[in-house]
Design a protein around this motif. Structure first.
Motif, mmCIF file in Angstrom:
data_model
loop_
_atom_site.group_PDB
_atom_site.id
_atom_site.type_symbol
_atom_site.label_atom_id
_atom_site.label_comp_id
_atom_site.label_asym_id
_atom_site.label_seq_id
_atom_site.Cartn_x
_atom_site.Cartn_y
_atom_site.Cartn_z
ATOM 1 N N SER A 278 10.168 35.010 73.485
ATOM 2 C CA SER A 278 10.170 33.876 73.057
ATOM 3 C C SER A 278 9.932 33.637 71.840
ATOM 4 N N HIS A 279 11.126 32.659 71.394
ATOM 5 C CA HIS A 279 10.324 32.177 69.441
ATOM 6 C C HIS A 279 9.038 30.989 69.600
ATOM 7 N N ALA A 280 8.165 30.992 71.151
ATOM 8 C CA ALA A 280 7.512 30.274 71.034
ATOM 9 C C ALA A 280 6.119 31.221 71.337
ATOM 10 N N SER A 281 6.963 32.023 71.732
ATOM 11 C CA SER A 281 5.254 33.293 72.097
ATOM 12 C C SER A 281 5.326 34.282 71.029
ATOM 13 N N GLN A 282 6.161 34.170 70.276
ATOM 14 C CA GLN A 282 6.342 34.427 68.525
ATOM 15 C C GLN A 282 5.364 33.468 67.747
ATOM 16 N N ILE A 283 5.791 32.540 67.535
ATOM 17 C CA ILE A 283 5.248 31.041 66.752
ATOM 18 C C ILE A 283 3.606 31.760 66.823
ATOM 19 N N ILE A 284 3.117 31.640 68.367
ATOM 20 C CA ILE A 284 1.830 31.662 68.868
ATOM 21 C C ILE A 284 0.768 32.986 68.010
ATOM 22 N N SER A 285 1.795 34.011 68.428
ATOM 23 C CA SER A 285 1.319 35.284 68.058
ATOM 24 C C SER A 285 1.031 35.370 66.507
ATOM 25 N N ASP A 286 1.797 34.488 65.464
ATOM 26 C CA ASP A 286 2.179 34.766 64.059
ATOM 27 C C ASP A 286 0.631 33.448 64.004
ATOM 28 N N SER A 287 0.995 32.320 64.634
ATOM 29 C CA SER A 287 -0.323 32.131 64.799
ATOM 30 C C SER A 287 -2.176 32.945 64.499
ATOM 31 N N ALA A 288 -1.793 33.250 65.131
ATOM 32 C CA ALA A 288 -3.473 34.031 65.788
ATOM 33 C C ALA A 288 -2.975 34.778 64.116
ATOM 34 N N PHE A 289 -2.226 35.908 63.602
ATOM 35 C CA PHE A 289 -2.197 36.726 63.004
ATOM 36 C C PHE A 289 -2.336 36.362 61.885
ATOM 37 N N ILE A 290 -2.411 34.448 61.402
ATOM 38 C CA ILE A 290 -2.542 34.611 60.406
ATOM 39 C C ILE A 290 -3.605 33.408 60.259
ATOM 40 N N THR B 240 -0.618 22.694 61.131
ATOM 41 C CA THR B 240 0.111 23.370 62.361
ATOM 42 C C THR B 240 -0.027 21.822 63.517
ATOM 43 N N PHE B 241 -0.689 22.018 64.423
ATOM 44 C CA PHE B 241 -0.809 20.744 65.304
ATOM 45 C C PHE B 241 -0.612 19.058 64.854
ATOM 46 N N VAL B 242 -0.856 18.614 64.107
ATOM 47 C CA VAL B 242 0.437 17.384 63.361
ATOM 48 C C VAL B 242 1.377 18.159 63.803
ATOM 49 N N LEU B 243 2.044 19.269 62.569
ATOM 50 C CA LEU B 243 3.526 19.099 62.732
ATOM 51 C C LEU B 243 3.734 19.343 63.616
ATOM 52 N N PHE B 244 3.673 20.384 65.000
ATOM 53 C CA PHE B 244 4.389 20.479 66.425
ATOM 54 C C PHE B 244 4.004 19.208 66.972
ATOM 55 N N TYR B 245 2.408 18.448 67.355
ATOM 56 C CA TYR B 245 2.424 17.613 68.057
ATOM 57 C C TYR B 245 2.658 16.235 67.707
ATOM 58 N N PHE B 246 2.991 16.196 66.511
ATOM 59 C CA PHE B 246 3.504 15.240 66.492
ATOM 60 C C PHE B 246 4.772 14.471 65.597
ATOM 61 N N ILE B 247 4.711 15.360 63.799
ATOM 62 C CA ILE B 247 6.425 14.742 63.401
ATOM 63 C C ILE B 247 7.552 15.898 64.329
ATOM 64 N N GLY C 162 1.567 22.920 69.972
ATOM 65 C CA GLY C 162 0.979 22.222 68.204
ATOM 66 C C GLY C 162 -0.509 21.895 69.241
ATOM 67 N N ILE C 163 -0.995 21.646 70.559
ATOM 68 C CA ILE C 163 -2.126 21.867 70.388
ATOM 69 C C ILE C 163 -2.666 23.306 70.609
ATOM 70 N N VAL C 164 -1.713 24.697 71.446
ATOM 71 C CA VAL C 164 -2.595 25.961 71.416
ATOM 72 C C VAL C 164 -2.308 26.474 69.763
ATOM 73 N N CYS C 165 -1.262 26.202 68.961
ATOM 74 C CA CYS C 165 -1.501 26.029 67.088
ATOM 75 C C CYS C 165 -3.007 25.791 67.092
ATOM 76 N N GLY C 166 -4.062 24.779 66.934
ATOM 77 C CA GLY C 166 -4.796 23.770 66.906
ATOM 78 C C GLY C 166 -6.253 24.377 67.374
ATOM 79 N N LEU C 167 -5.876 24.820 68.471
ATOM 80 C CA LEU C 167 -6.627 25.476 69.119
ATOM 81 C C LEU C 167 -6.656 26.543 68.214
ATOM 82 N N ILE C 168 -5.936 27.480 68.465
ATOM 83 C CA ILE C 168 -5.698 28.892 67.419
ATOM 84 C C ILE C 168 -7.153 28.605 66.575
ATOM 85 N N GLY C 169 -6.586 27.340 65.201
ATOM 86 C CA GLY C 169 -6.988 27.509 63.836
ATOM 87 C C GLY C 169 -8.590 26.942 64.136
#
Length: 116
Positions: free
Chosen positions: A9-21, A37-44, A80-87
């Motif tokens: 799924s696109h969501a799992s790909q975004i999460i794995s790419d965020s962890a890689f970066i 990424t949190f601001v982008l995905f959670y607010f914008i 957004g929450i997941v990418c923020g926690l990864i960061g």
């Protein structure tokens, strides 16, 4: 027998790419990446989708579009929450690995740099 290709799924790909970066950035870069990424995905993105919902208010299919976009907005807030926690995780991890290890064991670090 052929191979079965399972598309992710696109969501799992975004999460794995965020962890890689995030794993390859310095601690301040991982923190900044998680914040952006949190601001982008959670607010914008959800506010943009909300504007798209409001623009089609007079339409006949408005209730269906609203239900679909609300689900997508929830998915983006979750991302957004997941990418923020990864960061945040990689910020702490990279700080401990890079800064603390270099201060406590500078000789070991200099030897490891010579090996690399």
């Amino acid at each position: 027998m052929g191979r079965h290709y399972r598309r992710r799924s696109h969501a799992s790909q975004i999460i794995s790419d965020s962890a890689f970066i995030g794993s390859r950035l310095p601690w301040w870069g991982a923190l900044l990446f998680g914040l952006v990424t949190f601001v982008l995905f959670y607010f914008i993105v959800p506010s943009w989708l909300e504007a798209k919902i409001a623009s089609g208010e007079g339409s006949v299919i408005y209730p269906a579009i609203e239900a679909l976009f609300k689900r997508i907005m929830h998915l983006f807030e979750w991302l957004g929450i997941v990418c923020g926690l990864i960061g945040l995780f990689f910020c702490v991890r990279n700080f401990l690995v890079i800064v603390v290890v270099k201060q406590k064991w500078p000789r070991l670090c200099s030897q490891l740099v010579c090996l690399a």
